[in-house]
Design a protein around this motif. Structure first.
Motif, short mmCIF file in Angstrom:
data_model
loop_
_atom_site.label_atom_id
_atom_site.label_comp_id
_atom_site.label_asym_id
_atom_site.label_seq_id
_atom_site.Cartn_x
_atom_site.Cartn_y
_atom_site.Cartn_z
N THR A 360 0.85 -1.19 0.00
CA THR A 360 0.00 0.00 0.00
C THR A 360 0.88 1.24 0.00
O THR A 360 2.11 1.16 -0.10
N ASN A 361 0.26 2.39 0.11
CA ASN A 361 1.04 3.63 0.15
C ASN A 361 0.46 4.58 1.19
O ASN A 361 -0.67 4.40 1.67
N GLU A 362 1.23 5.56 1.55
CA GLU A 362 0.78 6.67 2.37
C GLU A 362 1.00 7.95 1.59
O GLU A 362 2.08 8.14 1.01
N ARG A 363 0.00 8.81 1.58
CA ARG A 363 0.10 10.08 0.86
C ARG A 363 -0.32 11.22 1.78
O ARG A 363 -1.27 11.10 2.55
N GLY A 364 0.42 12.31 1.68
CA GLY A 364 0.08 13.50 2.45
C GLY A 364 -1.04 14.25 1.78
O GLY A 364 -0.91 14.70 0.64
N LEU A 365 -2.17 14.39 2.45
CA LEU A 365 -3.36 15.00 1.87
C LEU A 365 -3.75 16.27 2.63
O LEU A 365 -3.51 16.39 3.83
N ALA A 366 -4.35 17.19 1.92
CA ALA A 366 -4.93 18.37 2.54
C ALA A 366 -6.38 18.08 2.89
O ALA A 366 -7.04 17.23 2.28
N VAL A 367 -6.90 18.79 3.89
CA VAL A 367 -8.33 18.73 4.21
C VAL A 367 -8.95 20.02 3.70
O VAL A 367 -8.45 21.12 3.95
N ALA A 368 -10.05 19.87 2.95
CA ALA A 368 -10.71 21.02 2.35
C ALA A 368 -12.19 21.04 2.71
O ALA A 368 -12.77 20.03 3.09
N PRO A 382 0.50 17.80 4.81
CA PRO A 382 1.79 17.74 5.51
C PRO A 382 2.95 17.73 4.52
O PRO A 382 2.81 17.23 3.40
N GLN A 383 4.06 18.28 4.92
CA GLN A 383 5.24 18.35 4.06
C GLN A 383 6.28 17.29 4.39
O GLN A 383 7.30 17.17 3.71
N SER A 384 6.04 16.53 5.45
CA SER A 384 6.92 15.42 5.81
C SER A 384 6.10 14.40 6.56
O SER A 384 5.00 14.69 7.04
N PHE A 385 6.63 13.19 6.68
CA PHE A 385 5.90 12.13 7.35
C PHE A 385 6.01 12.21 8.87
O PHE A 385 5.40 11.40 9.57
#
Length: 390
Positions: A360-368, A382-385
């Protein structure tokens, strides 16, 4: 899909910041295993599997957009040579298996694609004994594992991000409203897992049949569940092309006001743009890739090809850019499973991402949210994990 980086080097071809999906941090130590040996001083053969020749509407456009994005990524690499070889899967598993085996026989060191889950699974099985990894464009985590990785944003990524944010914002007592088809059940499980991870609390689940009558019948059950549990949010698995517009119309009419109960969506609420005008979605929350980075990619693509990329075309760019970054590190095991899953992750066209050992993967997402028919980011990606949102 559901029916549905180079360390410490600044690349100047994409001054806007996409450049070769640079490692987010110094590259972790990479043990050997789970992938072929490569000669990083020569062009690395990469097979791109796309659904050209499919009878499904839109697949020809999708295939071309994926290839365009991959070639755009190649042009943005510095001091790394990629020998891209494009294969047509016709959008089906049997052909995907055959062309994956052909690609392996012709020297491919890694496979990028295909799109659809069954085709990706078949491609992975076809090259398993060749010790070749597959970076599929699917978002279906059921096919992840072994030599198959999914690049698409998964329901689990979105559920984790939104449940965490809702908990911090005081809206974490959630009722899950889900369809009874496969996508709905997978979505429900993802939300439940996010809740169980301590990000929120489960106030109950309300299933519905995916039909107009099914939605109508579910509305009283949603209302009674919200009232009985004192829930302060509803997490929908429905899409803008499915039940979401009807739910967001009928629930307020039934007294479940979005001004009092936070509406949250597992899918994008800004696509198509007409959705933004619906009264019931105003103030709702959903997750999306980093809007700034995504726009940079769209601009770059339009400049190169004179049109807009397909919504998932960025996955091809991400895959090539990650491969290029790993190859650029100069290691013969650059395409091993351990290398692909290095913990620092990569900077992609929609923000940070990393592949996990389970495929699987992890992606940094914004909340809108949607305010006055416009998308407004209320919690940046987020800009880093190690940052907020993870």
């Amino acid at each position: 899909m559901f029916a549905v980086f180079r360390p410490a080097r600044k690349v100047t071809r994409l001054a806007l910041g996409l450049a070769a999906a640079a490692f987010l941090a110094a590259c972790d130590p990479v043990p050997t295993g789970g992938g072929p040996s490569i000669n990083t001083s020569k062009p690395v053969p990469v097979a791109l599997l796309v659904p050209l020749g499919s009878a499904q509407s839109g697949d020809a456009v999708l295939a071309q957009s994926l290839e365009n994005a991959a070639r755009l990524a190649i042009s943005d690499l510095s001091d790394v040579q990629i020998d891209l070889r494009v294969y047509d899967t016709a959008g089906n598993a049997g052909t995907a298996s055959a062309v994956a085996a052909q690609a392996a026989d012709e020297g491919a060191k890694i496979i990028l694609g295909p799109v659809y889950a069954q085709a990706a699974n078949a491609a992975g099985l076809a090259v398993l004994n060749n010790n070749i990894n597959v970076l599929s464009f699917s978002n279906n985590s059921k096919i992840a594992g072994g030599n198959v990785y999914v690049l698409g944003n998964t329901f689990q990524n979105t559920a984790n991000r939104l449940a965490s944010y809702a908990g911090r914002a005081g809206k974490g007592n959630m009722v899950i409203v889900h369809s009874t088809d496969e996508a709905g059940e997978v979505g429900r499980a993802a939300i439940a897992q996010a809740i169980a991870g301590g990000r929120a609390s489960n106030a109950g689940a309300v299933p519905y049949e995916r039909s107009q009558q099914g939605v109508i019948d579910a509305v009283p059950n949603v209302k009674s569940t919200v009232e009985a549990s004192a829930a302060n949010s509803i997490f929908f698995t429905s899409t803008t092309a499915g039940a979401l517009p009807l739910f967001t119309q009928l629930l307020p009419e039934a007294g479940v006001s979005p001004q009092e109960i936070q509406y949250i969506g597992l899918t994008r609420w800004d696509i198509p743009t007409q959705t933004l005008a619906l009264p019931g979605v105003q103030g709702g929350w959903f997750a999306l890739p980093d809007p700034g980075k995504a726009q940079l990619f769209r601009n770059r693509y339009a400049s190169a090809y004179g049109g807009s990329p397909h919504p998932i075309a960025g996955l091809a760019y991400d895959g090539i850019a990650a491969i290029g970054a790993l190859v650029g590190a100069g290691r013969e095991d650059a395409l091993s499973g351990a290398a692909l899953t290095q913990n620092a992750g990569f900077q992609g066209v929609g923000g940070i991402f990393r592949l996990r050992a389970d495929g699987t993967n992890e992606r940094g997402l914004a909340v809108a949210t949607i305010q006055d028919k416009q998308v407004v980011v209320i919690d940046p990606a987020p800009q880093s994990f190690s940052g907020a949102g993870f």
